[in-house]
Enzyme design. Structure first.
Site, PDB file in Angstrom:
ATOM      1  N   THR A 197      51.664  33.418  29.821  1.00  0.00           N
ATOM      2  CA  THR A 197      51.069  33.006  31.096  1.00  0.00           C
ATOM      3  C   THR A 197      50.769  34.229  31.953  1.00  0.00           C
ATOM      4  O   THR A 197      51.619  35.110  32.094  1.00  0.00           O
ATOM      5  CB  THR A 197      52.041  32.073  31.845  1.00  0.00           C
ATOM      6  OG1 THR A 197      52.319  30.959  31.003  1.00  0.00           O
ATOM      7  CG2 THR A 197      51.444  31.595  33.159  1.00  0.00           C
ATOM      8  N   GLN A 231      47.094  57.756  34.205  1.00  0.00           N
ATOM      9  CA  GLN A 231      47.127  58.686  35.349  1.00  0.00           C
ATOM     10  C   GLN A 231      45.736  58.914  35.939  1.00  0.00           C
ATOM     11  O   GLN A 231      45.611  59.539  36.986  1.00  0.00           O
ATOM     12  CB  GLN A 231      47.689  60.050  34.905  1.00  0.00           C
ATOM     13  CG  GLN A 231      49.125  60.031  34.453  1.00  0.00           C
ATOM     14  CD  GLN A 231      50.115  59.876  35.598  1.00  0.00           C
ATOM     15  OE1 GLN A 231      49.768  60.004  36.770  1.00  0.00           O
ATOM     16  NE2 GLN A 231      51.356  59.583  35.262  1.00  0.00           N
ATOM     17  N   ASN A 242      50.422  63.235  32.284  1.00  0.00           N
ATOM     18  CA  ASN A 242      51.368  62.799  33.306  1.00  0.00           C
ATOM     19  C   ASN A 242      52.304  63.908  33.775  1.00  0.00           C
ATOM     20  O   ASN A 242      52.937  63.779  34.809  1.00  0.00           O
ATOM     21  CB  ASN A 242      52.179  61.606  32.807  1.00  0.00           C
ATOM     22  CG  ASN A 242      52.790  61.856  31.457  1.00  0.00           C
ATOM     23  OD1 ASN A 242      52.083  62.090  30.466  1.00  0.00           O
ATOM     24  ND2 ASN A 242      54.104  61.837  31.383  1.00  0.00           N
ATOM     25  N   ALA A 271      50.775  50.114  30.844  1.00  0.00           N
ATOM     26  CA  ALA A 271      50.079  51.012  29.922  1.00  0.00           C
ATOM     27  C   ALA A 271      50.828  51.140  28.598  1.00  0.00           C
ATOM     28  O   ALA A 271      50.205  51.323  27.547  1.00  0.00           O
ATOM     29  CB  ALA A 271      49.886  52.382  30.555  1.00  0.00           C
ATOM     30  N   THR A 272      52.141  51.035  28.613  1.00  0.00           N
ATOM     31  CA  THR A 272      52.901  51.109  27.358  1.00  0.00           C
ATOM     32  C   THR A 272      52.450  50.003  26.417  1.00  0.00           C
ATOM     33  O   THR A 272      52.148  50.248  25.238  1.00  0.00           O
ATOM     34  CB  THR A 272      54.415  50.974  27.631  1.00  0.00           C
ATOM     35  OG1 THR A 272      54.820  52.034  28.499  1.00  0.00           O
ATOM     36  CG2 THR A 272      55.221  51.034  26.343  1.00  0.00           C
ATOM     37  N   CYS A 294      60.281  59.304  31.932  1.00  0.00           N
ATOM     38  CA  CYS A 294      60.828  58.621  30.765  1.00  0.00           C
ATOM     39  C   CYS A 294      61.766  59.520  29.980  1.00  0.00           C
ATOM     40  O   CYS A 294      62.551  59.052  29.181  1.00  0.00           O
ATOM     41  CB  CYS A 294      59.726  58.156  29.835  1.00  0.00           C
ATOM     42  SG  CYS A 294      58.189  57.881  30.666  1.00  0.00           S
TER      43      CYS A 294
HETATM   44  C1  LIG Z   1      53.147  55.836  33.277  1.00  0.00           C
HETATM   45  C2  LIG Z   1      52.415  56.126  32.034  1.00  0.00           C
HETATM   46  C3  LIG Z   1      52.486  55.273  30.937  1.00  0.00           C
HETATM   47  C4  LIG Z   1      53.377  54.039  30.928  1.00  0.00           C
HETATM   48  O1  LIG Z   1      52.844  53.066  31.751  1.00  0.00           O
HETATM   49  P1  LIG Z   1      53.718  51.741  32.075  1.00  0.00           P
HETATM   50  O2  LIG Z   1      52.760  50.891  32.815  1.00  0.00           O
HETATM   51  O3  LIG Z   1      54.841  52.221  32.903  1.00  0.00           O
HETATM   52  O4  LIG Z   1      54.131  51.160  30.786  1.00  0.00           O
HETATM   53  C5  LIG Z   1      51.753  55.577  29.829  1.00  0.00           C
HETATM   54  N1  LIG Z   1      50.990  56.667  29.777  1.00  0.00           N
HETATM   55  C6  LIG Z   1      50.884  57.533  30.805  1.00  0.00           C
HETATM   56  C7  LIG Z   1      50.011  58.719  30.699  1.00  0.00           C
HETATM   57  C8  LIG Z   1      51.605  57.285  31.960  1.00  0.00           C
HETATM   58  O5  LIG Z   1      51.522  58.143  32.978  1.00  0.00           O
END
Ligand SMILES: *Cc1c(COP(=O)(O)O)cnc(C)c1O
Length: 385
Positions: A242, A181, A153, A73-74, A328
């Protein structure tokens, strides 16, 4: 070594479901092909990727070609925010987000500010939800994009996606949501909610770490993106590299399982959460952070009066795996920016606990946790008088 603590941190990450691992394993060995290769090994891998892409798309009412695989997600958030900012350079320089967003949205926004973009960080109401009138008032002629997370989160609060989407669509503003989430936990419908860009990740729903995706609207109104990784042209040239086939297969399987089990699993988690909340409340001086109703079924976040945050976490650590803020910011000595945005006093924000219940949390674990919490909190309060 004693017993491992009870895992109550499913908003930080979730364990891999054994059924997901089973689905992934062949793609590490026998079916190791590169999905870009034009021979049987490649075709087998490509077919598996195609299937996972279809599962993900169907889960959010999108088309398969609207799914771009990323490392999580990042990366999806970075591609959405920076990709839009760069693709629409001439159109506008204003973005809108919310103070309680994940750092994976806030930091790309701060980076864009350093490049000359203007970002509005909207406050939230006491219950953690966004004020729609305030959002409406902040939209300008040159507003390019609004980014509001689906589910928080830390406090699990659900934002009114459909209303935000409708407002953005009316004003010709793009709408991005970080749904890391939310996927598999609440209904997500990019069509009905007018969502243009949506970020997801596998490791928050019992899938592997290191795989995520960005949904990018292809139907009209089509959304343009500037790629942030250049290379072999994978993912329609928007994300080179890839494809990590085993992770993608695991992601698909994780989503399929979450959807299939949602109708029994969500009420089960909600009941466990209620049990925990009732038990905690009997101690007195316990404050709920976030909304009572509009929140993830597995999330409880409470402030505990009369104890020091650091002592509380330290005392609980051997028995309960949970956290105060997000994973984080664990090394960050500042109190949670989310709880501060709710208007919480700093001491209470520090003495807050986030409980993340999940698929593998049992009633016996909740009862054990309550016993430990009651003992610990009473002892710490005694020391404090
Ligand atoms: C965990 C999380 C992320 C980061 O996701 P990753 O796949 O670990 O990079 C971003 N946004 C929210 C709301 C999250 O809970």
């Amino acid at each position: 070594m004693g017993q491992r603590p009870i895992y109550l941190d499913n908003q930080a990450t979730t364990p891999l479901d054994p059924r997901v691992l089973t689905a992934m394993l062949p793609y590490f060995q026998k079916n190791f092909g590169n999905p870009g290769s034009q021979h049987r090994y490649g075709w087998e891998a490509a077919a598996a990727v195609k299937q996972a892409r279809e599962i993900l798309a169907a889960a959010i009412q999108a088309q398969p070609e609207e799914i771009i695989f990323t490392s999580g997600a990042t990366e999806a958030n970075n591609l959405a925010l920076k990709g839009v900012a760069e693709a629409y350079l001439g159109r506008g320089k204003h973005l809108v987000t919310v103070q309680t967003e994940h750092s994976a949205v806030l930091e790309p926004c701060r980076y864009l500010e350093s490049l000359g973009f203007e970002v509005t960080y909207l406050p939230v109401q006491d219950n953690g939800s966004l004020d729609l009138a305030q959002l409406q008032a902040t939209l300008q002629k040159d507003t390019l994009l609004v980014s509001v997370m689906a589910a928080n989160n830390e406090i699990g609060v659900l934002q009114p996606l459909a209303e935000i989407g409708r407002l953005c669509r009316q004003r010709g503003v793009l709408f991005h949501t970080d749904a890391a989430q939310a996927l598999g936990k609440i209904p997500l419908d990019v069509e009905q909610m007018s969502i243009d860009l949506l970020s997801i990740t596998a490791h928050k729903l019992y899938g592997p770490k290191g795989i995520g995706a960005l949904y990018r609207r292809q139907r009209s109104p089509h959304v343009s993106l500037a790629p942030q990784l250049h290379g072999g042209g994978q993912e329609q040239g928007l994300r080179a590299g890839t494809l990590f086939v085993p992770q993608i297969v695991g992601f698909g399987q994780a989503v399929a399982l979450a959807l299939a089990e949602q109708s029994t699993e969500i009420p089960r988690q909600r009941a466990l959460r209620e049990r925990l909340w009732q038990g905690l409340q009997s101690l007195g001086g316990i404050y709920l952070n976030g909304d009572t109703e509009a929140r993830l079924a597995g999330n409880l976040n409470v402030g505990i009066a009369g104890v020091k945050g650091t002592s509380l976490l330290l005392a609980l650590q051997p028995y309960l795996a949970l956290s105060s803020g997000s994973a984080c910011s664990a090394s960050n000595p500042r109190p949670s920016h989310v709880l501060m945005a709710l208007g919480r006093e700093e001491s209470l924000a520090r003495a807050s606990l986030r409980f993340g219940l999940g698929r593998f949390t049992t009633e016996a674990e909740i009862d054990q946790a309550l016993e430990i919490l009651q003992k610990t909190i009473l002892a710490l309060r005694q020391d404090n008088v």
